[in-house]
Design a protein around this motif. Structure first.
Motif, PDB file in Angstrom:
ATOM      1  N   GLU A  26    -103.982  46.720  64.611  1.00 22.36           N
ATOM      2  CA  GLU A  26    -104.929  45.614  64.664  1.00 22.36           C
ATOM      3  C   GLU A  26    -106.063  45.899  63.683  1.00 22.36           C
ATOM      4  OE1 GLU A  26    -106.126  44.840  68.705  1.00 22.36           O
ATOM      5  OE2 GLU A  26    -104.033  44.950  69.380  1.00 22.36           O
ATOM      6  N   LEU A  27    -106.431  44.895  62.922  1.00 21.99           N
ATOM      7  CA  LEU A  27    -107.469  45.082  61.911  1.00 21.99           C
ATOM      8  C   LEU A  27    -108.806  44.616  62.452  1.00 21.99           C
ATOM      9  CD1 LEU A  27    -105.485  43.694  58.828  1.00 21.99           C
ATOM     10  CD2 LEU A  27    -105.853  46.081  59.449  1.00 21.99           C
ATOM     11  N   PRO A  28    -109.903  45.257  62.033  1.00 20.78           N
ATOM     12  CA  PRO A  28    -111.249  44.865  62.481  1.00 20.78           C
ATOM     13  C   PRO A  28    -111.519  43.382  62.179  1.00 20.78           C
ATOM     14  CG  PRO A  28    -111.335  46.828  61.073  1.00 20.78           C
ATOM     15  CD  PRO A  28    -109.934  46.350  61.042  1.00 20.78           C
ATOM     16  N   THR A  29    -110.870  42.858  61.160  1.00 21.60           N
ATOM     17  CA  THR A  29    -111.094  41.474  60.741  1.00 21.60           C
ATOM     18  C   THR A  29    -110.366  40.468  61.634  1.00 21.60           C
ATOM     19  OG1 THR A  29    -109.238  41.766  59.266  1.00 21.60           O
ATOM     20  CG2 THR A  29    -111.415  42.026  58.311  1.00 21.60           C
ATOM     21  N   GLY A  30    -109.563  40.932  62.576  1.00 19.63           N
ATOM     22  CA  GLY A  30    -108.909  40.006  63.487  1.00 19.63           C
ATOM     23  C   GLY A  30    -107.396  40.020  63.363  1.00 19.63           C
ATOM     24  N   GLY A  31    -106.858  40.149  62.184  1.00 21.04           N
ATOM     25  CA  GLY A  31    -105.416  40.152  62.002  1.00 21.04           C
ATOM     26  C   GLY A  31    -104.797  41.503  62.347  1.00 21.04           C
ATOM     27  N   ALA A  32    -103.594  41.719  61.856  1.00 19.80           N
ATOM     28  CA  ALA A  32    -102.930  42.998  62.080  1.00 19.80           C
ATOM     29  C   ALA A  32    -102.093  43.332  60.852  1.00 19.80           C
ATOM     30  CB  ALA A  32    -102.045  42.935  63.312  1.00 19.80           C
ATOM     31  N   LEU A  33    -101.854  44.634  60.658  1.00 23.41           N
ATOM     32  CA  LEU A  33    -100.977  45.098  59.587  1.00 23.41           C
ATOM     33  C   LEU A  33     -99.724  45.689  60.223  1.00 23.41           C
ATOM     34  CD1 LEU A  33    -100.541  45.813  56.535  1.00 23.41           C
ATOM     35  CD2 LEU A  33    -101.588  48.021  57.066  1.00 23.41           C
ATOM     36  N   ASP A  34     -98.558  45.229  59.763  1.00 24.04           N
ATOM     37  CA  ASP A  34     -97.290  45.772  60.249  1.00 24.04           C
ATOM     38  C   ASP A  34     -96.508  46.381  59.089  1.00 24.04           C
ATOM     39  OD1 ASP A  34     -97.752  43.316  62.351  1.00 24.04           O
ATOM     40  OD2 ASP A  34     -96.690  45.034  63.228  1.00 24.04           O
ATOM     41  N   ILE A  35     -96.160  47.648  59.221  1.00 24.10           N
ATOM     42  CA  ILE A  35     -95.354  48.321  58.203  1.00 24.10           C
ATOM     43  C   ILE A  35     -94.023  48.712  58.841  1.00 24.10           C
ATOM     44  CG2 ILE A  35     -95.204  50.251  56.579  1.00 24.10           C
ATOM     45  CD1 ILE A  35     -98.255  50.351  56.586  1.00 24.10           C
ATOM     46  N   THR A  36     -92.925  48.236  58.287  1.00 27.38           N
ATOM     47  CA  THR A  36     -91.602  48.474  58.855  1.00 27.38           C
ATOM     48  C   THR A  36     -90.721  49.074  57.768  1.00 27.38           C
ATOM     49  OG1 THR A  36     -91.966  46.429  60.088  1.00 27.38           O
ATOM     50  CG2 THR A  36     -89.768  47.396  60.195  1.00 27.38           C
ATOM     51  N   THR A  37     -90.115  50.214  58.059  1.00 28.75           N
ATOM     52  CA  THR A  37     -89.383  50.961  57.035  1.00 28.75           C
ATOM     53  C   THR A  37     -88.024  51.407  57.541  1.00 28.75           C
ATOM     54  OG1 THR A  37     -91.504  51.838  56.280  1.00 28.75           O
ATOM     55  CG2 THR A  37     -89.546  52.965  55.481  1.00 28.75           C
ATOM     56  N   LEU A  38     -87.017  51.324  56.683  1.00 26.04           N
ATOM     57  CA  LEU A  38     -85.733  51.978  56.939  1.00 26.04           C
ATOM     58  C   LEU A  38     -85.322  52.663  55.653  1.00 26.04           C
ATOM     59  CD1 LEU A  38     -83.284  52.539  58.786  1.00 26.04           C
ATOM     60  CD2 LEU A  38     -82.252  50.439  57.881  1.00 26.04           C
ATOM     61  N   THR A  39     -85.086  53.962  55.737  1.00 24.88           N
ATOM     62  CA  THR A  39     -84.779  54.712  54.517  1.00 24.88           C
ATOM     63  C   THR A  39     -83.733  55.771  54.820  1.00 24.88           C
ATOM     64  OG1 THR A  39     -85.775  56.129  52.812  1.00 24.88           O
ATOM     65  CG2 THR A  39     -86.830  56.121  54.947  1.00 24.88           C
ATOM     66  N   ALA A  40     -82.968  56.148  53.807  1.00 27.71           N
ATOM     67  CA  ALA A  40     -81.925  57.154  54.011  1.00 27.71           C
ATOM     68  C   ALA A  40     -81.976  58.171  52.884  1.00 27.71           C
ATOM     69  CB  ALA A  40     -80.555  56.490  54.052  1.00 27.71           C
ATOM     70  N   TYR A  41     -81.888  59.429  53.255  1.00 25.58           N
ATOM     71  CA  TYR A  41     -81.879  60.540  52.297  1.00 25.58           C
ATOM     72  C   TYR A  41     -80.508  61.184  52.308  1.00 25.58           C
ATOM     73  CZ  TYR A  41     -86.959  60.160  52.112  1.00 25.58           C
ATOM     74  OH  TYR A  41     -88.244  59.698  51.922  1.00 25.58           O
ATOM     75  N   LEU A  42     -80.009  61.531  51.138  1.00 26.58           N
ATOM     76  CA  LEU A  42     -78.714  62.205  51.041  1.00 26.58           C
ATOM     77  C   LEU A  42     -78.936  63.680  50.697  1.00 26.58           C
ATOM     78  CD1 LEU A  42     -76.802  59.377  49.127  1.00 26.58           C
ATOM     79  CD2 LEU A  42     -76.793  59.869  51.588  1.00 26.58           C
ATOM     80  N   ASN A  43     -77.901  64.495  50.936  1.00 31.49           N
ATOM     81  CA  ASN A  43     -78.039  65.924  50.620  1.00 31.49           C
ATOM     82  C   ASN A  43     -77.361  66.248  49.283  1.00 31.49           C
ATOM     83  OD1 ASN A  43     -75.258  66.235  51.116  1.00 31.49           O
ATOM     84  ND2 ASN A  43     -75.619  66.605  53.305  1.00 31.49           N
ATOM     85  N   THR A  44     -77.225  67.510  48.988  1.00 34.52           N
ATOM     86  CA  THR A  44     -76.746  67.896  47.654  1.00 34.52           C
ATOM     87  C   THR A  44     -75.219  67.898  47.529  1.00 34.52           C
ATOM     88  OG1 THR A  44     -76.972  70.217  48.248  1.00 34.52           O
ATOM     89  CG2 THR A  44     -78.809  69.217  47.064  1.00 34.52           C
ATOM     90  N   LYS A  45     -74.514  67.343  48.524  1.00 35.19           N
ATOM     91  CA  LYS A  45     -73.079  67.102  48.300  1.00 35.19           C
ATOM     92  C   LYS A  45     -72.867  65.927  47.349  1.00 35.19           C
ATOM     93  CE  LYS A  45     -71.295  68.952  52.664  1.00 35.19           C
ATOM     94  NZ  LYS A  45     -72.537  68.928  53.487  1.00 35.19           N
ATOM     95  N   THR A  46     -73.917  65.163  47.130  1.00 32.79           N
ATOM     96  CA  THR A  46     -73.850  64.063  46.161  1.00 32.79           C
ATOM     97  C   THR A  46     -75.208  63.923  45.484  1.00 32.79           C
ATOM     98  OG1 THR A  46     -73.376  61.705  45.844  1.00 32.79           O
ATOM     99  CG2 THR A  46     -74.534  62.310  47.859  1.00 32.79           C
ATOM    100  N   ASP A  47     -75.185  63.334  44.287  1.00 38.47           N
ATOM    101  CA  ASP A  47     -76.458  63.030  43.627  1.00 38.47           C
ATOM    102  C   ASP A  47     -76.737  61.529  43.661  1.00 38.47           C
ATOM    103  OD1 ASP A  47     -74.625  62.069  41.850  1.00 38.47           O
ATOM    104  OD2 ASP A  47     -75.205  63.356  40.178  1.00 38.47           O
ATOM    105  N   SER A  48     -75.951  60.791  44.450  1.00 37.84           N
ATOM    106  CA  SER A  48     -76.103  59.334  44.424  1.00 37.84           C
ATOM    107  C   SER A  48     -77.434  58.903  45.051  1.00 37.84           C
ATOM    108  CB  SER A  48     -74.897  58.660  45.082  1.00 37.84           C
ATOM    109  OG  SER A  48     -74.730  59.106  46.389  1.00 37.84           O
ATOM    110  N   PRO A  49     -77.869  57.690  44.734  1.00 38.82           N
ATOM    111  CA  PRO A  49     -79.220  57.240  45.109  1.00 38.82           C
ATOM    112  C   PRO A  49     -79.457  57.153  46.622  1.00 38.82           C
ATOM    113  CG  PRO A  49     -78.332  55.852  43.358  1.00 38.82           C
ATOM    114  CD  PRO A  49     -77.203  56.723  43.839  1.00 38.82           C
ATOM    115  N   ARG A  50     -80.701  57.120  46.984  1.00 40.57           N
ATOM    116  CA  ARG A  50     -81.141  56.901  48.361  1.00 40.57           C
ATOM    117  C   ARG A  50     -81.165  55.402  48.652  1.00 40.57           C
ATOM    118  NH1 ARG A  50     -86.458  57.988  49.213  1.00 40.57           N
ATOM    119  NH2 ARG A  50     -87.107  58.037  47.039  1.00 40.57           N
TER     120      ARG A  50
END
Lengths: 280, 280
Positions: free
Chosen positions: A88-112
Motif C-alpha cells: 500500500e502506498l502513502p498516496t492511497g494506491g498500491a504497488l504490486d510486483i509479480t515475478t516468475l523466473t527460472a534459472y538453469l544450471n551448467t548442464k546447459t548454457d541455454s537462456p533463462r
C-alpha cells in the motif's frame, strides 16, 4: 509424509495472487502451472517454511509471497522462483510486483526465463518478458542465432508493439538493461482511456498469448531438448556469470527495498531463503 | 612531400558531404574536426587512394566516400573511420548514410565511438549515437559504472527523449542491438509536420549538442586519460572481441549492400581498404 504441511499445501499462498485482477491472476496461474507440469520430473518439492511462503510487515500494509522449487540432481533446472509483493502506498494506491523466473544450471548454457509485472494502478503496468541470455551475445553470434533468431522471438515482441496502449519501456537500471536479450519485451501498458476493463482485455488477449508462447519456446528449445555440451572451462565461465547475475539481482531488487517494506527481520529471512536456493 | 596529392588534399571528398543539409553538414564537420584535432598527435595521415576517397557506380546514381586515419604506434587509437553513401532510390528519393566511428587498440579497454545517420527523406532520419562497450557489461559492472554511469550518458539520452519529433528506434538487426550500450541513443527523427526546416532545427539545437557532448565525453574519458592496465589474457580476449565485431560489421553493413549499390569491383576495393585498416 502426509504430516508435512509443505507438501500437502504446496505454495498455496503464492498461487492465491490475492491482489491481481482476474485475467492477470489467470495468466500467472497458467504460466506457473505450465512450467511446473512440464518440468515436474525435474523439480524437487518446495521446502520453504510458511513464514517465507507468506510474509508481511507489522501493520500488514506490505505483504509478500515467495515460491521456490529447486531442480533435482539430473535436471537442467537450477531453480524456479515465483514471488509477489503488494505494498500500500502513502498516496492511497498500491504497488504490486509479480515475478516468475527460472534459472538453469551448467548442464546447459541455454537462456533463462523471466516475466515480471510492476503494477502501480489498475490502469497502468510495466511488463518485462524475456529469455535472458547466459552468454555475451556479441562474441557468441551462434548463440544469438539459435536462441533468438531461429526461435522467432522478435515476432513475439512485435505482436505487442501493435497494441495502442503498449509503449516501449526503458528500465532506469542500466544493469537490468544489460541483462536482457535484444528481443526482450520491456513495455508499459497504459489503459487510461479504457480503464481497468481494457487492461483486463489487454492482459487476456495480447500479453497472455505472447507470455504463454514465450514460455513454450523456452520449455521446448531451452530445457526439454536436453543439455548442451560444453568444455570444462566454458562451464566455469558460465557458472561465474550466473552467480554474478544472481548476486546483482539480490543486491538490486531486494537488498534495499525489502528491509524498507517489511522491516529488517522479515527481509533478512526472505533474502536468506533466496540466497540458499541460488547457492550464493 | 608536396607532390603527394593525398597529403595536400586530405579527405577533401569526404568532408564535402555534398548531399547533407546545412546543419547536418555543419555537425559532421564539427565532429570530424574535433575528433581529428584532439587526436592529432595520435593519428597517421590518410593513405587512401583517390578511388576510395570517392567512388560511384557507372550511372553515378550511387556515390560514396571513405575516410580512414589509423593510429600511430604510441596511440590508443586503432583507427577512425568516416564514410558517407548517397543512393538515388527507384522511387524518386534518395538514401544517405553518414558515419563517423572510432576504434581503439588493446592499450585500453575503453569504449568506442559511433555516430550514424540513415536519412531516407529531408523530413525523416534514423540516428545511432553511442559509446559501444568493448566488454560484456553483465560480468563487468565496474566497467558499466566507469564508462556509462559516472559519465552520465543516460542524461544525454534523455535530452533527446524530450523532443516531440524524436521517438525510440529499434534496429531490425539483433546483432546491432547487442553491440550497443545500455545508454545508446537509437532514435528516429520525424519532422513530417515541420518539414525540412524543422529537421534543420532539430539537428542544430538538439542532436548536435548531444552528439558533441558525447564525443567530448569519449575523447576525455576514453582516450585522453591514457591507457588502462590489463593482464595479457584480458588483452587477448579483448582483441578477439574487437576483431569479431569488425568482421561482423563488414559482413552486415557492407558485404551485401555495397556490391548491389556500386557493383562488385568498386565494392571489393572499398571493403579491402576497410579490412586492411581493421587488420582483418
Amino acid at each position: 509424509s502426509s504430516m508435512d504441511p509443505q507438501i500437502n499445501r504446496p505454495s498455496s499462498r503464492f498461487l492465491e495472487f490475492p491482489h491481481l485482477s482476474t485475467s492477470h491472476r489467470n495468466l500467472m496461474l497458467d504460466l506457473v502451472s505450465t512450467m511446473e507440469t512440464t518440468l515436474s520430473s525435474h523439480l524437487l518439492p518446495s521446502s520453504l517454511p510458511p513464514d517465507i511462503q507468506y510474509f508481511q510487515n507489522q501493520s500488514a500494509t506490505s505483504q509478500g509471497s515467495l515460491h521456490i522449487r529447486s531442480g533435482n540432481e539430473n535436471s537442467l533446472v537450477d531453480c524456479i522462483l515465483g514471488s509477489w509483493i503488494h505494498c500500500e502506498l502513502p498516496t492511497g494506491g498500491a504497488l504490486d510486483i509479480t515475478t516468475l523466473t527460472a534459472y538453469l544450471n551448467t548442464k546447459t548454457d541455454s537462456p533463462r526465463f523471466l516475466i515480471e509485472f510492476l503494477q502501480s494502478s489498475p490502469k497502468s503496468l510495466i511488463l518485462l518478458l524475456d529469455l535472458p541470455p547466459r552468454k555475451d551475445l556479441v562474441i557468441n553470434p551462434d548463440y544469438l542465432k539459435t536462441f533468438y533468431q531461429e526461435t522467432h522471438l522478435e515476432e513475439q515482441r512485435k505482436k505487442l508493439q501493435n497494441v495502442t496502449e503498449i509503449k516501449p519501456y526503458i528500465s532506469s537500471s542500466l544493469y537490468i538493461r544489460c541483462l536482457l536479450s535484444p528481443t526482450a519485451i520491456t513495455v508499459t501498458v497504459d489503459s487510461e482511456a479504457g480503464g481497468p476493463i481494457r487492461m483486463e482485455e489487454i492482459i487476456r488477449d495480447h500479453v497472455g498469448p505472447v507470455a504463454k508462447d514465450m514460455l513454450e519456446i523456452w520449455l521446448n528449445q531451452c530445457v526439454s531438448c536436453g543439455g548442451r555440451e560444453m568444455e570444462e572451462s566454458e562451464k566455469v565461465e558460465l557458472e561465474k556469470r550466473d552467480i554474478l547475475i544472481k548476486k546483482k539481482t539480490v543486491e538490486m531488487d531486494l537488498a534495499s527495498s525489502l528491509p524498507r517494506l517489511f522491516g529488517e527481520d522479515v527481509a533478512s529471512r526472505v533474502i536468506k531463503a533466496i540466497e540458499k536456493a541460488f547457492h550464493i
